[in-house]
Motif scaffolding. Structure first.
Motif, PDB file in Angstrom:
ATOM      1  N   ALA A 164     -40.648 -47.286 -28.125  1.00  0.00           N
ATOM      2  CA  ALA A 164     -39.671 -46.543 -27.333  1.00  0.00           C
ATOM      3  C   ALA A 164     -38.362 -47.314 -27.256  1.00  0.00           C
ATOM      4  O   ALA A 164     -38.338 -48.509 -27.023  1.00  0.00           O
ATOM      5  CB  ALA A 164     -40.218 -46.290 -25.930  1.00  0.00           C
ATOM      6  N   ASN A 165     -37.251 -46.606 -27.493  1.00  0.00           N
ATOM      7  CA  ASN A 165     -35.945 -47.268 -27.485  1.00  0.00           C
ATOM      8  C   ASN A 165     -35.589 -47.851 -26.125  1.00  0.00           C
ATOM      9  O   ASN A 165     -34.776 -48.749 -26.028  1.00  0.00           O
ATOM     10  CB  ASN A 165     -34.868 -46.273 -27.925  1.00  0.00           C
ATOM     11  CG  ASN A 165     -34.994 -45.918 -29.399  1.00  0.00           C
ATOM     12  OD1 ASN A 165     -35.445 -46.731 -30.185  1.00  0.00           O
ATOM     13  ND2 ASN A 165     -34.619 -44.706 -29.759  1.00  0.00           N
ATOM     14  N   ALA A 166     -36.179 -47.316 -25.050  1.00  0.00           N
ATOM     15  CA  ALA A 166     -35.840 -47.783 -23.708  1.00  0.00           C
ATOM     16  C   ALA A 166     -36.363 -49.187 -23.447  1.00  0.00           C
ATOM     17  O   ALA A 166     -35.898 -49.861 -22.534  1.00  0.00           O
ATOM     18  CB  ALA A 166     -36.394 -46.811 -22.661  1.00  0.00           C
ATOM     19  N   ARG A 167     -37.331 -49.620 -24.233  1.00  0.00           N
ATOM     20  CA  ARG A 167     -37.914 -50.947 -24.028  1.00  0.00           C
ATOM     21  C   ARG A 167     -37.397 -51.894 -25.110  1.00  0.00           C
ATOM     22  O   ARG A 167     -37.562 -51.640 -26.290  1.00  0.00           O
ATOM     23  CB  ARG A 167     -39.444 -50.865 -24.067  1.00  0.00           C
ATOM     24  CG  ARG A 167     -40.037 -50.047 -22.943  1.00  0.00           C
ATOM     25  CD  ARG A 167     -41.561 -50.123 -22.923  1.00  0.00           C
ATOM     26  NE  ARG A 167     -42.178 -49.568 -24.116  1.00  0.00           N
ATOM     27  CZ  ARG A 167     -42.534 -48.284 -24.257  1.00  0.00           C
ATOM     28  NH1 ARG A 167     -42.320 -47.428 -23.280  1.00  0.00           N
ATOM     29  NH2 ARG A 167     -43.090 -47.858 -25.378  1.00  0.00           N
ATOM     30  N   ARG A 168     -36.787 -52.986 -24.679  1.00  0.00           N
ATOM     31  CA  ARG A 168     -36.247 -53.951 -25.644  1.00  0.00           C
ATOM     32  C   ARG A 168     -37.402 -54.636 -26.374  1.00  0.00           C
ATOM     33  O   ARG A 168     -38.310 -55.176 -25.732  1.00  0.00           O
ATOM     34  CB  ARG A 168     -35.387 -54.981 -24.922  1.00  0.00           C
ATOM     35  CG  ARG A 168     -34.707 -55.989 -25.857  1.00  0.00           C
ATOM     36  CD  ARG A 168     -33.823 -56.935 -25.075  1.00  0.00           C
ATOM     37  NE  ARG A 168     -33.260 -57.969 -25.909  1.00  0.00           N
ATOM     38  CZ  ARG A 168     -32.139 -57.843 -26.614  1.00  0.00           C
ATOM     39  NH1 ARG A 168     -31.467 -56.698 -26.555  1.00  0.00           N
ATOM     40  NH2 ARG A 168     -31.672 -58.839 -27.347  1.00  0.00           N
ATOM     41  N   PRO A 169     -37.393 -54.627 -27.695  1.00  0.00           N
ATOM     42  CA  PRO A 169     -38.485 -55.259 -28.448  1.00  0.00           C
ATOM     43  C   PRO A 169     -38.542 -56.767 -28.214  1.00  0.00           C
ATOM     44  O   PRO A 169     -37.548 -57.393 -27.840  1.00  0.00           O
ATOM     45  CB  PRO A 169     -38.133 -54.947 -29.910  1.00  0.00           C
ATOM     46  CG  PRO A 169     -37.157 -53.825 -29.850  1.00  0.00           C
ATOM     47  CD  PRO A 169     -36.410 -53.978 -28.559  1.00  0.00           C
ATOM     48  N   VAL A 170     -39.727 -57.319 -28.440  1.00  0.00           N
ATOM     49  CA  VAL A 170     -39.949 -58.755 -28.299  1.00  0.00           C
ATOM     50  C   VAL A 170     -40.638 -59.269 -29.565  1.00  0.00           C
ATOM     51  O   VAL A 170     -41.637 -58.699 -30.003  1.00  0.00           O
ATOM     52  CB  VAL A 170     -40.859 -59.072 -27.092  1.00  0.00           C
ATOM     53  CG1 VAL A 170     -41.112 -60.583 -27.000  1.00  0.00           C
ATOM     54  CG2 VAL A 170     -40.266 -58.554 -25.804  1.00  0.00           C
ATOM     55  N   ILE A 171     -40.107 -60.321 -30.126  1.00  0.00           N
ATOM     56  CA  ILE A 171     -40.802 -61.055 -31.186  1.00  0.00           C
ATOM     57  C   ILE A 171     -40.977 -62.482 -30.677  1.00  0.00           C
ATOM     58  O   ILE A 171     -40.008 -63.214 -30.484  1.00  0.00           O
ATOM     59  CB  ILE A 171     -40.014 -61.058 -32.508  1.00  0.00           C
ATOM     60  CG1 ILE A 171     -39.822 -59.630 -33.034  1.00  0.00           C
ATOM     61  CG2 ILE A 171     -40.733 -61.916 -33.540  1.00  0.00           C
ATOM     62  CD1 ILE A 171     -41.104 -58.919 -33.427  1.00  0.00           C
ATOM     63  N   ALA A 172     -42.220 -62.859 -30.419  1.00  0.00           N
ATOM     64  CA  ALA A 172     -42.523 -64.181 -29.856  1.00  0.00           C
ATOM     65  C   ALA A 172     -43.328 -64.997 -30.862  1.00  0.00           C
ATOM     66  O   ALA A 172     -44.298 -64.492 -31.438  1.00  0.00           O
ATOM     67  CB  ALA A 172     -43.304 -64.036 -28.552  1.00  0.00           C
ATOM     68  N   GLY A 173     -42.911 -66.231 -31.070  1.00  0.00           N
ATOM     69  CA  GLY A 173     -43.603 -67.121 -31.996  1.00  0.00           C
ATOM     70  C   GLY A 173     -44.384 -68.187 -31.260  1.00  0.00           C
ATOM     71  O   GLY A 173     -43.801 -69.047 -30.596  1.00  0.00           O
ATOM     72  N   ASN A 174     -45.705 -68.108 -31.349  1.00  0.00           N
ATOM     73  CA  ASN A 174     -46.587 -69.069 -30.679  1.00  0.00           C
ATOM     74  C   ASN A 174     -46.960 -70.172 -31.665  1.00  0.00           C
ATOM     75  O   ASN A 174     -47.734 -69.949 -32.596  1.00  0.00           O
ATOM     76  CB  ASN A 174     -47.840 -68.346 -30.176  1.00  0.00           C
ATOM     77  CG  ASN A 174     -48.835 -69.296 -29.536  1.00  0.00           C
ATOM     78  OD1 ASN A 174     -48.480 -70.404 -29.134  1.00  0.00           O
ATOM     79  ND2 ASN A 174     -50.081 -68.878 -29.446  1.00  0.00           N
ATOM     80  N   TRP A 175     -46.397 -71.364 -31.446  1.00  0.00           N
ATOM     81  CA  TRP A 175     -46.617 -72.467 -32.376  1.00  0.00           C
ATOM     82  C   TRP A 175     -47.961 -73.162 -32.186  1.00  0.00           C
ATOM     83  O   TRP A 175     -48.338 -73.994 -33.014  1.00  0.00           O
ATOM     84  CB  TRP A 175     -45.503 -73.505 -32.222  1.00  0.00           C
ATOM     85  CG  TRP A 175     -44.158 -73.025 -32.671  1.00  0.00           C
ATOM     86  CD1 TRP A 175     -43.859 -71.854 -33.303  1.00  0.00           C
ATOM     87  CD2 TRP A 175     -42.921 -73.732 -32.521  1.00  0.00           C
ATOM     88  NE1 TRP A 175     -42.519 -71.781 -33.559  1.00  0.00           N
ATOM     89  CE2 TRP A 175     -41.913 -72.918 -33.087  1.00  0.00           C
ATOM     90  CE3 TRP A 175     -42.555 -74.952 -31.958  1.00  0.00           C
ATOM     91  CZ2 TRP A 175     -40.570 -73.308 -33.113  1.00  0.00           C
ATOM     92  CZ3 TRP A 175     -41.223 -75.326 -31.981  1.00  0.00           C
ATOM     93  CH2 TRP A 175     -40.246 -74.516 -32.560  1.00  0.00           C
ATOM     94  N   LYS A 176     -48.644 -72.888 -31.094  1.00  0.00           N
ATOM     95  CA  LYS A 176     -49.929 -73.532 -30.801  1.00  0.00           C
ATOM     96  C   LYS A 176     -49.743 -75.064 -30.832  1.00  0.00           C
ATOM     97  O   LYS A 176     -48.725 -75.554 -30.375  1.00  0.00           O
ATOM     98  CB  LYS A 176     -50.997 -73.024 -31.755  1.00  0.00           C
ATOM     99  CG  LYS A 176     -51.069 -71.493 -31.763  1.00  0.00           C
ATOM    100  CD  LYS A 176     -52.210 -70.939 -32.537  1.00  0.00           C
ATOM    101  CE  LYS A 176     -52.175 -69.410 -32.495  1.00  0.00           C
ATOM    102  NZ  LYS A 176     -53.354 -68.813 -33.145  1.00  0.00           N
ATOM    103  N   MET A 177     -50.699 -75.815 -31.371  1.00  0.00           N
ATOM    104  CA  MET A 177     -50.588 -77.284 -31.350  1.00  0.00           C
ATOM    105  C   MET A 177     -49.975 -77.780 -32.655  1.00  0.00           C
ATOM    106  O   MET A 177     -50.588 -78.537 -33.416  1.00  0.00           O
ATOM    107  CB  MET A 177     -51.952 -77.932 -31.095  1.00  0.00           C
ATOM    108  CG  MET A 177     -51.843 -79.388 -30.614  1.00  0.00           C
ATOM    109  SD  MET A 177     -53.425 -80.094 -30.092  1.00  0.00           S
ATOM    110  CE  MET A 177     -54.302 -80.219 -31.647  1.00  0.00           C
TER     111      MET A 177
END
Length: 260
Positions: A2-15
């Motif tokens: 939905a365009n009303a919700r800003r997309p998120v791209i999250a990078g989880n580097w772990k250890m």
């Protein structure tokens, strides 16, 4: 999406990544992201290990990059005799505004439960930190037709502890455990079905239109458009593909194309 919700791209580097490796990555990522249309960029969240949080935060500020920083977990209590733990007060003191909670590896290896994840979510919101709450089923649970029941239990454990006013401030990531680090990916229509189910559960506690729901589990550039083109998938929680700037920016580029 939905365009009303800003997309998120999250990078989880772990250890992974020393402080030097972390700041070098941020500099490289910023060089590559600058060529993209800033109006189309998703929220780009970087999740380094605790030792690199301050350095990454400082590096981002120095560059003027529009990146956000998340811790990979935290303790629910503000302080106390809990050797080795990091509190929300400490994260807030560093200016950290996001945190990943309840990742399957935390549940599997460090005995986190639905209850402790809910407690951490409440603590994060109390300190103005956006929680990315992870939920997902094991392979055996999926094969036995328990996916929906497992997701409902994990999601409701959190929703019953927060207010309707908090719903726009939380992010929920659907991460089928069998797809994390395996190269397997949940097909986009099925991933969307589960994400829509999550949104349905959220709607029972208040307005779910602003709650962002991500997909995680072997997210790569070549499947980002298919996933984010779905109605209820607002982005991705990326693991292995977030460790190299080139592959991570490839995902960000694809996310921009979906938004465009």
């Amino acid at each position: 999406m939905a365009n009303a919700r800003r997309p998120v791209i999250a990078g989880n580097w772990k250890m992974f990544k020393t402080t030097h490796e972390a700041t070098t990555f941020v500099e490289s990522l910023w060089q590559k992201v600058q060529s993209l249309n800033s109006a189309e960029l998703p929220d780009i969240v970087i999740c380094p290990p605790f030792t690199a949080l301050a350095s990454v935060q400082t590096c981002i500020a120095k560059l003027g990059a529009p990146f956000l920083v998340a811790a990979q977990t935290m303790e629910s209590r503000d302080n106390g005799a809990y050797t080795g733990e990091i509190s929300p007060l400490m994260l807030a003191d560093l200016g950290i505004q996001w945190v990943v909670l309840g990742h399957s590896e935390r549940r599997q290896y460090f005995n986190e439960t639905d209850e402790t994840v809910a407690q951490k979510t409440v603590a994060a919101l109390k300190h103005g930190i956006t929680p990315i709450v992870c939920v997902g089923e094991q392979l055996m649970e999926r094969e036995n037709g328990l996916t929906d029941a497992v997701i409902e239990q994990q999601v409701r454990a959190v929703l019953t502890q927060i207010s309707a006013a908090d719903l726009p401030s939380i992010v929920i990531a659907y991460e089928p455990v069998w797809a994390i680090g395996t190269g397997k990916v949940c097909e986009a229509p099925e991933a969307n079905r589960v994400c829509a189910l999550i949104r349905h559960f959220v709607s029972e506690y208040g307005d779910a239109k602003q709650t962002r729901v991500l997909y995680g589990g072997s997210v790569k550039a070549d499947n980002t458009q298919a996933l984010m083109g779905q109605s209820d998938i607002d982005g991705g929680l990326v693991g292995g593909a977030s460790l190299e700037a080139e592959s991570f920016v490839g995902i960000i580029k694809q996310a921009c194309l979906v938004k465009a």
